[in-house]
Scaffold this motif. Structure first.
Motif, PDB file in Angstrom:
ATOM      1  N   VAL A 186       0.873  -1.172   0.000  1.00 18.65           N
ATOM      2  CA  VAL A 186       0.000   0.000   0.000  1.00 18.65           C
ATOM      3  C   VAL A 186       0.910   1.222   0.000  1.00 18.65           C
ATOM      4  CG1 VAL A 186      -1.788   1.278   1.225  1.00 18.65           C
ATOM      5  CG2 VAL A 186      -1.797  -1.232   1.247  1.00 18.65           C
ATOM      6  N   ILE A 187       0.777   2.078  -1.025  1.00 17.39           N
ATOM      7  CA  ILE A 187       1.781   3.098  -1.316  1.00 17.39           C
ATOM      8  C   ILE A 187       1.113   4.466  -1.448  1.00 17.39           C
ATOM      9  CG2 ILE A 187       3.686   3.710  -2.861  1.00 17.39           C
ATOM     10  CD1 ILE A 187       3.452   0.845  -4.039  1.00 17.39           C
ATOM     11  N   LEU A 188       1.742   5.477  -0.879  1.00 16.71           N
ATOM     12  CA  LEU A 188       1.255   6.851  -1.021  1.00 16.71           C
ATOM     13  C   LEU A 188       1.758   7.457  -2.324  1.00 16.71           C
ATOM     14  CD1 LEU A 188       1.885   8.115   2.626  1.00 16.71           C
ATOM     15  CD2 LEU A 188      -0.293   7.372   1.635  1.00 16.71           C
ATOM     16  N   VAL A 189       0.950   8.321  -2.914  1.00 19.12           N
ATOM     17  CA  VAL A 189       1.323   8.975  -4.165  1.00 19.12           C
ATOM     18  C   VAL A 189       2.250  10.153  -3.896  1.00 19.12           C
ATOM     19  CG1 VAL A 189      -0.595  10.650  -4.252  1.00 19.12           C
ATOM     20  CG2 VAL A 189       0.345   9.694  -6.396  1.00 19.12           C
ATOM     21  N   ASN A 190       3.092  10.494  -4.865  1.00 23.76           N
ATOM     22  CA  ASN A 190       4.042  11.602  -4.817  1.00 23.76           C
ATOM     23  C   ASN A 190       5.267  11.225  -3.959  1.00 23.76           C
ATOM     24  OD1 ASN A 190       5.166  14.353  -4.954  1.00 23.76           O
ATOM     25  ND2 ASN A 190       3.117  14.968  -5.552  1.00 23.76           N
ATOM     26  N   ASP A 191       6.053  12.252  -3.564  1.00 27.76           N
ATOM     27  CA  ASP A 191       7.300  12.087  -2.816  1.00 27.76           C
ATOM     28  C   ASP A 191       7.075  12.330  -1.321  1.00 27.76           C
ATOM     29  OD1 ASP A 191       9.023  11.699  -5.070  1.00 27.76           O
ATOM     30  OD2 ASP A 191       8.905  13.838  -5.475  1.00 27.76           O
ATOM     31  N   PRO A 192       8.026  11.894  -0.474  1.00 24.21           N
ATOM     32  CA  PRO A 192       7.864  12.106   0.968  1.00 24.21           C
ATOM     33  C   PRO A 192       7.824  13.574   1.387  1.00 24.21           C
ATOM     34  CG  PRO A 192       9.433  10.345   0.584  1.00 24.21           C
ATOM     35  CD  PRO A 192       9.140  10.955  -0.754  1.00 24.21           C
ATOM     36  N   ASP A 193       8.366  14.493   0.571  1.00 21.86           N
ATOM     37  CA  ASP A 193       8.382  15.905   0.991  1.00 21.86           C
ATOM     38  C   ASP A 193       7.480  16.781   0.123  1.00 21.86           C
ATOM     39  OD1 ASP A 193       9.899  15.736  -1.276  1.00 21.86           O
ATOM     40  OD2 ASP A 193      11.694  16.684  -0.452  1.00 21.86           O
ATOM     41  N   TRP A 194       6.422  16.203  -0.446  1.00 22.66           N
ATOM     42  CA  TRP A 194       5.569  16.962  -1.363  1.00 22.66           C
ATOM     43  C   TRP A 194       4.825  18.105  -0.685  1.00 22.66           C
ATOM     44  CZ3 TRP A 194       0.307  17.438  -0.631  1.00 22.66           C
ATOM     45  CH2 TRP A 194      -0.314  16.515   0.214  1.00 22.66           C
ATOM     46  N   ARG A 195       4.685  18.057   0.641  1.00 22.11           N
ATOM     47  CA  ARG A 195       3.951  19.118   1.329  1.00 22.11           C
ATOM     48  C   ARG A 195       4.743  20.412   1.444  1.00 22.11           C
ATOM     49  NH1 ARG A 195      -0.300  16.177   3.847  1.00 22.11           N
ATOM     50  NH2 ARG A 195       0.284  13.974   4.099  1.00 22.11           N
TER      51      ARG A 195
END
Length: 559
Positions: A168-177
């Motif tokens: 189960v994977i989150l979209v984008n990069d770890p620092d997208w915020r």
């Protein structure tokens, strides 16, 4: 042409100043181009390839046969030689996989028994050439952003064996915020690690049985409706060894609400899991749940082709500069109000194919450069960059002997612009090549105004970049001499709304060619510069493609 045209230039910064000034500021008068791009060639080839008789140039149709024959005729007339051991063609074997009767996604365990409906809650496909898919009792593991980046000291799969499990994977990069471009993964600027293509590939490398990306509108850059539309119906892929057995059994997306329900069932929430995943040192989180689903597939095999021509180098013929454009479009599509159901793809990308011919013609008339120049008309870009992916995975000319290159995908038929739109500015040493050629044409560089969308990873040049080859992705200028950015925005908005991927993307005798002709004059200069120089441009330190370029060069001594 996957990406929408963008119309807002970045502010003037040090990097843009180094590239001949901020967009919108007129530069010196243009210098003469060595061998100007032929406007007659651009018009003739674009009009021919966009004609109804070519039926929209879909791979595997009579339109492909006509396109290939015409491109070979034009490549030969331009002065190219056949580029694949005496042949003009590289075979590209494709398979079209259509999922049928997609089942619900059943997530269950001691604490939950959840059923997610196909379409509204989840979408799944397979890259395996199998008529029946069954995922059964696979353990769910939350793997954060699914990133393995040794150059950044980051491994979201550390310490776990994923064989038989579902990631189960989150979209984008770890620092997208981040609100800036600062961060281990470029801050708000998406890297390749943020793209769904990478996440599915990495899950397969880890041995996962399935991979499910959690969709969220903002970090994805599009709504669930785009996922539902794009991931249902026929899905084309390059045929893989052993029918794709090395791929995950299921690749899919789950809606944010479904992911929240899964997290809630194990006593946590998605925000808390995401917060863990954004920290260095994150480790996978087994969720204590299992997942099952099943669906059938219909398979259709297509034998398509890339067209390959070459101008051999005079001094260093074993070093290559590549020029690419995709020849394909959508074929027949939903009809417009007049009943026309042919998606002609005049701008996307008969124009790019015409530019490829015109550039070959101009370079041949100038004479051989020290390095060889390759001209590659690619198939199946519209199906997911498949022709370029196949070439890059099976290169005719070694990638560690390929200096770099440029990709041509569409253009803006407007009056002259003060700038060009440079996607990927700051990623590689190609910036130096760009800087010394912009002023010759009186042009400025506008940087990517939406780095969070990851547009550098959405056209054919990317298939080469991901394997270490630095590539230009330069679009038509948006800061028009007559009307500025407002006029550029209006043209692009009209094209996107009324012609893009629709039957009305047709050749128009009334087009104003001045913007694209200047853009292609720049491409001529860039290609000639790369083919004349002794430099081997690399990615900047820390870029996600630097490591693979360094490793390939060290292994072969080619660059």
């Amino acid at each position: 042409m996957e990406r929408p045209a963008r119309i807002i230039a970045a502010p003037c910064a040090a990097l843009l100043l180094a590239l001949a000034g901020c967009a919108g500021v007129p530069l010196a008068q243009p210098a003469a181009v060595g061998e100007p791009i032929s406007l007659d060639t651009l018009k003739e080839v674009t009009q021919t390839l966009a004609a109804d008789t070519f039926e929209g140039r879909a791979p595997g149709t009579p339109g492909e046969d006509k396109t290939l024959a015409y491109l070979v005729e034009r490549f030969a007339a331009a002065g190219l030689q056949p580029g694949n051991n005496g042949s003009w063609f590289q075979d590209v074997p494709l398979v079209e996989i259509t999922a049928e009767d997609l089942g619900a996604l059943n997530v269950y365990g001691p604490a939950a028994d959840l059923l997610f409906a196909a379409g509204s809650d989840w979408i799944g496909v397979t890259y395996r050439e199998q008529e029946s898919i069954s995922l059964h009792d696979s353990e769910l593991v939350f793997v954060g952003y699914g990133v393995v980046a040794p150059e950044k000291g980051w491994d979201d799969y550390a310490g776990i064996d994923m064989h038989g499990k579902t990631a189960v994977i989150l979209v984008n990069d770890p620092d997208w915020r981040s609100e800036t471009d600062a961060g281990p993964f470029g801050g708000r600027a998406m890297t390749y690690y943020g793209r769904w293509t990478y996440k599915f590939e990495e899950a397969a490398r880890q041995g996962a049985a399935a991979a499910l990306i959690v969709h969220d509108d903002y970090p994805a850059g599009y709504g669930w409706n785009v996922v539902e539309r794009s991931w249902t119906g026929p899905q084309s892929h390059t045929r893989k060894e052993n029918g794709g057995e090395a791929q995950t059994l299921v690749n899919g997306w789950i809606d944010h609400r479904a992911a929240e329900a899964i997290a809630g069932a194990v006593g946590t929430n998605l925000a808390g899991l995401a917060a863990q995943a954004e920290q260095a040192g994150f480790r996978p989180v087994p969720l204590g749940l299992k997942v099952s689903t099943a669906f059938d597939n219909s398979l259709r095999y297509i034998d398509s082709k890339n067209v390959v021509g070459i101008l051999p180098g005079s001094e260093r013929p074993g070093e290559y500069v590549i020029h690419t454009a995709h020849w394909d479009h959508l074929g027949h599509c939903p009809a417009n109000d007049a009943g026309d159901d042919i998606c002609n793809g005049a701008i996307d990308n008969a124009l790019g194919s015409a530019a490829l011919v015109a550039l070959a013609e101009a370079q041949a008339k100038t004479g051989p450069a020290p390095r060889s120049m390759v001209f590659l008309a690619l198939t199946a870009e519209e199906q997911g960059l498949l022709g370029s992916e196949y070439y890059a995975a099976h290169p005719i000319y070694p990638l560690d002997h390929t200096v770099g290159g440029l990709n041509i995908d569409g253009g803006a038929m407007t009056g002259p612009a003060r700038d060009v739109d440079v996607i990927g500015l700051g990623k590689s040493e190609l910036d130096k090549v760009l800087a010394r050629n912009l002023a010759k044409l009186g042009l400025a560089a506008s940087a990517d105004s939406a780095p969070q969308a990851g547009y550098y990873y959405r056209s054919d040049h990317f298939s080469f970049a991901r394997r270490g080859v630095p590539m230009f992705n330069i679009k038509s200028g948006q800061d028009l001499v007559d009307g500025g950015r407002e006029a550029g925005a209006a043209w692009n908005a009209d094209y996107r709304a009324n012609r893009y991927h629709a039957p009305d993307d047709e050749y128009d005798p009334a087009w104003d060619w001045r913007n694209v002709q200047r853009q292609f004059d720049l491409f001529y200069l860039l290609g000639r510069d790369l083919a004349t120089s002794r430099d081997w441009p690399n990615w900047v330190p820390g870029d996600e493609f630097r490591r693979i370029r360094d490793e390939s060069c060290a292994a072969s001594g080619g660059c």
